[in-house]
Design a protein around this motif. Structure first.
Motif, PDB file in Angstrom:
ATOM      1  N   THR A 178      50.528 -35.099 -71.205  1.00 39.40           N
ATOM      2  CA  THR A 178      49.933 -36.433 -71.326  1.00 39.40           C
ATOM      3  C   THR A 178      49.082 -36.556 -72.578  1.00 39.40           C
ATOM      4  O   THR A 178      48.394 -37.561 -72.754  1.00 39.40           O
ATOM      5  CB  THR A 178      49.069 -36.752 -70.091  1.00 39.40           C
ATOM      6  N   ARG A 179      49.117 -35.550 -73.422  1.00 39.32           N
ATOM      7  CA  ARG A 179      48.367 -35.605 -74.680  1.00 39.32           C
ATOM      8  C   ARG A 179      49.187 -34.923 -75.778  1.00 39.32           C
ATOM      9  O   ARG A 179      49.996 -34.043 -75.508  1.00 39.32           O
ATOM     10  CB  ARG A 179      47.002 -34.928 -74.523  1.00 39.32           C
ATOM     11  N   GLY A 195      50.098 -41.498 -72.973  1.00 41.27           N
ATOM     12  CA  GLY A 195      50.010 -40.212 -73.671  1.00 41.27           C
ATOM     13  C   GLY A 195      51.329 -39.457 -73.634  1.00 41.27           C
ATOM     14  O   GLY A 195      51.770 -38.884 -74.638  1.00 41.27           O
ATOM     15  N   ILE A 255      48.685 -41.982 -82.253  1.00 41.78           N
ATOM     16  CA  ILE A 255      48.059 -40.806 -81.645  1.00 41.78           C
ATOM     17  C   ILE A 255      46.580 -40.732 -82.001  1.00 41.78           C
ATOM     18  O   ILE A 255      45.722 -40.497 -81.137  1.00 41.78           O
ATOM     19  CB  ILE A 255      48.786 -39.523 -82.094  1.00 41.78           C
ATOM     20  N   TRP A 295      44.739 -43.425 -80.126  1.00 46.12           N
ATOM     21  CA  TRP A 295      44.663 -43.129 -78.697  1.00 46.12           C
ATOM     22  C   TRP A 295      43.659 -42.017 -78.411  1.00 46.12           C
ATOM     23  O   TRP A 295      42.905 -42.082 -77.428  1.00 46.12           O
ATOM     24  CB  TRP A 295      46.054 -42.730 -78.200  1.00 46.12           C
ATOM     25  N   ARG A 296      43.625 -41.013 -79.269  1.00 46.84           N
ATOM     26  CA  ARG A 296      42.691 -39.902 -79.052  1.00 46.84           C
ATOM     27  C   ARG A 296      41.255 -40.372 -79.218  1.00 46.84           C
ATOM     28  O   ARG A 296      40.358 -39.933 -78.479  1.00 46.84           O
ATOM     29  CB  ARG A 296      42.984 -38.768 -80.017  1.00 46.84           C
ATOM     30  N   HIS A 318      40.504 -42.789 -75.980  1.00 49.20           N
ATOM     31  CA  HIS A 318      40.716 -42.365 -74.587  1.00 49.20           C
ATOM     32  C   HIS A 318      40.371 -40.921 -74.314  1.00 49.20           C
ATOM     33  O   HIS A 318      40.196 -40.539 -73.163  1.00 49.20           O
ATOM     34  CB  HIS A 318      42.171 -42.595 -74.186  1.00 49.20           C
ATOM     35  N   TRP A 319      40.299 -40.080 -75.335  1.00 52.32           N
ATOM     36  CA  TRP A 319      40.020 -38.662 -75.091  1.00 52.32           C
ATOM     37  C   TRP A 319      38.630 -38.310 -75.584  1.00 52.32           C
ATOM     38  O   TRP A 319      38.120 -38.857 -76.552  1.00 52.32           O
ATOM     39  CB  TRP A 319      41.035 -37.759 -75.816  1.00 52.32           C
TER      40      TRP A 319
END
Length: 342
Positions: free
Chosen positions: A216-217, A275, A333, A336-337, A340-341
């Motif tokens: 998922t990553r 992800g 990517i 998104w990182r 969300h991360w």
């Protein structure tokens, strides 16, 4: 040295011209066998690398003849006269084998590659069943958190052919082949995605399972893995060796993230599903980009000059598309990182 046997059926007066046409080729042997009063079978033994150019030359001169045919056969063994072997041994003063660094010399000829990819892109019941079985096994492996089962799914997943077929079609400028590879590849992806969506709808997906959470990553090492898998897949395809094992690497890059994406999407787990989707598309883009790059470096091109120009334009367009998609995926990517991360 890998040898090939070329057999061609020609009128007697045309058969006499073959040796003259191939005088620049390093031919091991050539002979004629009369079939009838009008037809002659010409057989030629030469290296695999020379076969590609020889077939192009013969086709350009004789393809307009009625019933013209060329058959290309692999040669398992070729035994020369003992005196020839002894003289060649005496001339060879170097006990170590020479290392061949020419990328063209380490691959199958273009005609064999096209025949091989035609067989790999045959969509039949066996292909569909293998796709379904590999997806089901991958789902079980992910839910059980068992990497051994996941690897078992990769062994039988028929995903090497469509990706290599698309890359080969691009470098040859063969649009019908590219269309066929895209259709079969899209069908395989859709089939695996539909099955995993249905499973995810009925079975709750636990994100605490490491094998699922891992997909998922996207890490930068995943990009390198996909590139390496694409290069290995292209090299194994053009060399005609260990294709099954390298197909596992290609499947590892594609099937688990695709199945993970489908299951999470079917379960309504939208954020982790994105992800997994990014990981799948990153791998897909890198695999195809690596395939086009490898085939280009091996100088796989059509024999006819007018098709070579078309192929060059198609290859440049492919580079533009795949590098553009890679930029979009990497940008996604990074975004998104950051959002969300932790």
């Amino acid at each position: 040295m890998s040898l090939r046997q070329i057999e061609l059926f020609l009128p007697k007066e045309s058969a006499d011209k073959v040796e003259e046409l191939l005088q620049e080729q390093s031919i091991e042997a050539i002979w004629q066998s009369p079939i009838s009063e009008e037809k002659t079978l010409v057989k030629i033994i030469l290296s695999s690398q020379q076969a590609e150019e020889a077939i192009d030359t013969l086709s350009s001169h004789f393809s307009s003849l009625e019933d013209f045919r060329i058959i290309l056969l692999p040669v398992s063994a070729y035994l020369t006269h003992p005196s020839e072997s002894e003289s060649s041994d005496e001339e060879d003063n170097n006990p170590l084998p020479e290392v061949e660094l020419d990328p063209e010399s380490s691959r199958l000829n273009r005609q064999e590659l096209q025949q091989q990819i035609d067989r790999d892109l045959d969509l039949n019941l066996q292909h569909i069943v293998m796709l379904l079985i590999s997806a089901i096994i991958a789902v079980i492996g992910l839910l059980r958190d068992d990497s051994t089962i996941i690897i078992g799914a990769m062994v039988i997943a028929p995903l090497l052919g469509p990706n290599m077929g698309l890359s080969l079609a691009t470098t040859l400028g063969d649009m019908p082949l590219a269309k066929k590879a895209l259709q079969i590849g899209a069908f395989g992806i859709s089939l695996a995605l539909a099955l995993s969506l249905m499973i995810g709808f009925f079975i709750p997906i636990n994100l605490d399972i490491p094998e699922i959470a891992l997909r998922t990553r996207v890490r930068w090492s995943d990009v390198l893995l996909a590139f390496a898998s694409g290069i290995a897949g292209a090299l194994s395809f053009t060399s005609g060796t260990i294709r099954g094992l390298v197909g596992v690497m290609v499947s590892v890059a594609l099937l688990p993230p695709l199945v993970t994406f489908g299951m999470l999407l079917g379960s309504g787990r939208w954020e982790p599903a994105v992800g997994a989707m990014l990981l799948f598309f990153t791998n897909l883009v890198c695999l195809n980009l690596a395939g086009v790059l490898t085939f280009s470096l091996q100088n796989i091109r059509p024999g006819e000059w007018w098709l070579a120009s078309k192929a060059e334009k198609a290859t440049n367009a492919a580079y533009f598309i795949w590098f553009g998609l890679l930029f979009v995926v990497i940008t996604s990517i990074v975004f998104w990182r950051r959002t969300h991360w932790v």
